[in-house]
Scaffold this motif. Structure first.
Motif, PDB file in Angstrom:
ATOM      1  N   GLN A  85      55.256  33.490  25.098  1.00  0.00           N
ATOM      2  CA  GLN A  85      54.461  34.673  25.520  1.00  0.00           C
ATOM      3  C   GLN A  85      53.281  34.676  24.436  1.00  0.00           C
ATOM      4  N   PRO A  86      52.365  35.558  25.058  1.00  0.00           N
ATOM      5  CA  PRO A  86      51.171  35.880  23.969  1.00  0.00           C
ATOM      6  C   PRO A  86      51.819  36.569  22.931  1.00  0.00           C
ATOM      7  N   GLY A  87      51.085  36.363  21.681  1.00  0.00           N
ATOM      8  CA  GLY A  87      51.165  37.287  20.506  1.00  0.00           C
ATOM      9  C   GLY A  87      50.206  38.269  20.500  1.00  0.00           C
ATOM     10  N   ASP A  88      50.081  38.963  19.197  1.00  0.00           N
ATOM     11  CA  ASP A  88      49.132  40.089  19.041  1.00  0.00           C
ATOM     12  C   ASP A  88      47.951  39.554  19.202  1.00  0.00           C
ATOM     13  N   GLN A  89      47.172  38.597  18.625  1.00  0.00           N
ATOM     14  CA  GLN A  89      45.988  38.133  18.909  1.00  0.00           C
ATOM     15  C   GLN A  89      45.491  37.901  20.350  1.00  0.00           C
ATOM     16  N   GLU A  90      46.618  37.153  20.925  1.00  0.00           N
ATOM     17  CA  GLU A  90      46.414  36.732  22.353  1.00  0.00           C
ATOM     18  C   GLU A  90      46.308  37.693  23.238  1.00  0.00           C
ATOM     19  N   ARG A 166      50.378  15.050  33.867  1.00  0.00           N
ATOM     20  CA  ARG A 166      51.247  13.774  33.462  1.00  0.00           C
ATOM     21  C   ARG A 166      52.389  13.989  32.547  1.00  0.00           C
ATOM     22  N   LEU A 167      52.277  14.872  31.634  1.00  0.00           N
ATOM     23  CA  LEU A 167      53.312  15.389  30.637  1.00  0.00           C
ATOM     24  C   LEU A 167      53.061  16.621  30.285  1.00  0.00           C
ATOM     25  N   LEU A 168      54.301  17.329  30.357  1.00  0.00           N
ATOM     26  CA  LEU A 168      54.632  18.659  29.866  1.00  0.00           C
ATOM     27  C   LEU A 168      55.419  18.776  28.733  1.00  0.00           C
ATOM     28  N   VAL A 169      54.551  19.445  27.746  1.00  0.00           N
ATOM     29  CA  VAL A 169      55.190  19.654  26.362  1.00  0.00           C
ATOM     30  C   VAL A 169      55.789  21.098  26.442  1.00  0.00           C
ATOM     31  N   VAL A 170      57.068  21.482  26.217  1.00  0.00           N
ATOM     32  CA  VAL A 170      57.682  22.604  26.094  1.00  0.00           C
ATOM     33  C   VAL A 170      57.812  23.073  24.602  1.00  0.00           C
ATOM     34  N   LEU A 171      57.129  24.225  24.322  1.00  0.00           N
ATOM     35  CA  LEU A 171      57.243  24.581  22.883  1.00  0.00           C
ATOM     36  C   LEU A 171      57.981  25.652  22.659  1.00  0.00           C
ATOM     37  N   GLY A 172      59.215  25.206  21.802  1.00  0.00           N
ATOM     38  CA  GLY A 172      60.552  26.214  21.639  1.00  0.00           C
ATOM     39  C   GLY A 172      61.538  26.701  22.631  1.00  0.00           C
ATOM     40  N   ALA A 173      62.380  27.299  22.271  1.00  0.00           N
ATOM     41  CA  ALA A 173      63.483  27.667  23.064  1.00  0.00           C
ATOM     42  C   ALA A 173      63.443  28.513  24.088  1.00  0.00           C
ATOM     43  N   THR A 174      62.226  29.342  24.058  1.00  0.00           N
ATOM     44  CA  THR A 174      62.349  30.475  25.173  1.00  0.00           C
ATOM     45  C   THR A 174      61.693  29.755  26.572  1.00  0.00           C
ATOM     46  N   ALA A 175      60.598  28.958  26.299  1.00  0.00           N
ATOM     47  CA  ALA A 175      59.838  28.070  27.210  1.00  0.00           C
ATOM     48  C   ALA A 175      60.965  27.003  27.759  1.00  0.00           C
ATOM     49  N   GLY A 176      61.641  26.296  26.979  1.00  0.00           N
ATOM     50  CA  GLY A 176      62.847  25.686  27.322  1.00  0.00           C
ATOM     51  C   GLY A 176      63.714  25.998  28.306  1.00  0.00           C
ATOM     52  N   ARG A 177      64.013  27.303  28.153  1.00  0.00           N
ATOM     53  CA  ARG A 177      65.289  28.126  28.823  1.00  0.00           C
ATOM     54  C   ARG A 177      64.427  28.664  30.120  1.00  0.00           C
TER      55      ARG A 177
END
Length: 253
Positions: A85-90, A166-177
């Motif tokens: 998810q976005p953080g404070d700066q995002e 072509r390639l999806l990179v999942v960053l971290g547990a929340t995105a993976g779930r």
């Protein structure tokens, strides 16, 4: 190597694959149905999707966030990165991965040989979820829950279909779930290429109804860059992230 920020470049983006929309919920019910589907546009590409997402009321998170933070980058990217998810700066700037975690991610991409690769970056949840520190005004990140991830999934699904990476990179547990179901664990699956699930099968798996099959591309999971920043051994954690991204670089050769 200087790696640019992930600004959107609206161009010939596979723009005719959007599902029909239904009428948006009444204002009094905004956010209570936990479903972003009614806010998706009837037609158009990423530009139309981004514009519509700015008015999304598909879950209660819009009430406290400054703005929707939609995905950004090349509409024809081969590499698609999805975080939590976005953080404070995002949240303040309206762009994904512009805070400290985004800076670290850009450095890791460059060291993995992906600095010149066109990318598209987004998050599983498009609004910043936070609590306020007991003293002061500092906003503290709070992980989105399953209902919020499920509500926001139509945006992510539409982004993936339009970009068709072509390639999806999942960053971290929340995105993976959010993409692969509640049983996903980064430690068990990181750094390993697997077929990208088709959306129909991914939806079923996310709800616990079965496994995912081949969707035409590849998927690779790794840690979220914010986990590197929190690590007691930041250098070792960073090297691990670079190693995982190097697998992605090899897959795109």
């Amino acid at each position: 190597m200087a790696v640019p920020r992930y600004r959107s470049r609206d161009g010939p983006d596979r723009s005719e694959r959007m599902a029909p929309e239904t009428k948006a919920p009444a204002a009094k019910a905004a956010g209570q149905e936990y479903d972003a589907s009614p806010y998706l546009p009837r037609r158009g590409g990423l530009t139309a999707l981004r514009r519509a997402a700015a008015d999304c009321r598909g879950c209660p998170l819009f009430q406290d966030a400054t703005q929707t933070v939609f995905g950004a980058g090349s509409p024809t990217a081969r590499l698609f990165l999805v975080g939590e998810q976005p953080g404070d700066q995002e949240d303040r700037q309206g762009e994904p991965f512009v805070g400290p975690a985004g800076q670290l991610l850009r450095r890791a991409l460059a060291e993995a040989g992906l600095g010149d690769e066109e990318v598209y970056v987004t998050n599983a949840v498009k609004h910043f979820k936070f609590t306020t520190a007991p003293r002061g005004k500092r906003r503290i990140h709070k992980a989105p829950n399953l209902r919020e991830m499920t509500a926001c999934r139509p945006w992510l699904r539409a982004e993936l279909r339009l970009v068709s990476p072509r390639l999806l990179v999942v960053l971290g547990a929340t995105a993976g779930r959010a993409l692969l179901g509640s049983s996903f664990k980064v430690g068990e699956q990181r750094g390993v290429l697997r077929p990208m699930p088709s959306w129909a099968e991914a939806e079923a798996e996310a709800e616990g109804d079965g496994g995912a099959g081949e969707g035409g591309g590849l998927l690779l999971a790794t840690v979220h860059p914010s986990a590197v920043l929190r690590s007691d051994d930041r250098e070792a954690a960073f090297r691990g992230l670079v190693a995982d991204l190097s697998v992605a670089a090899s897959a795109l050769e």
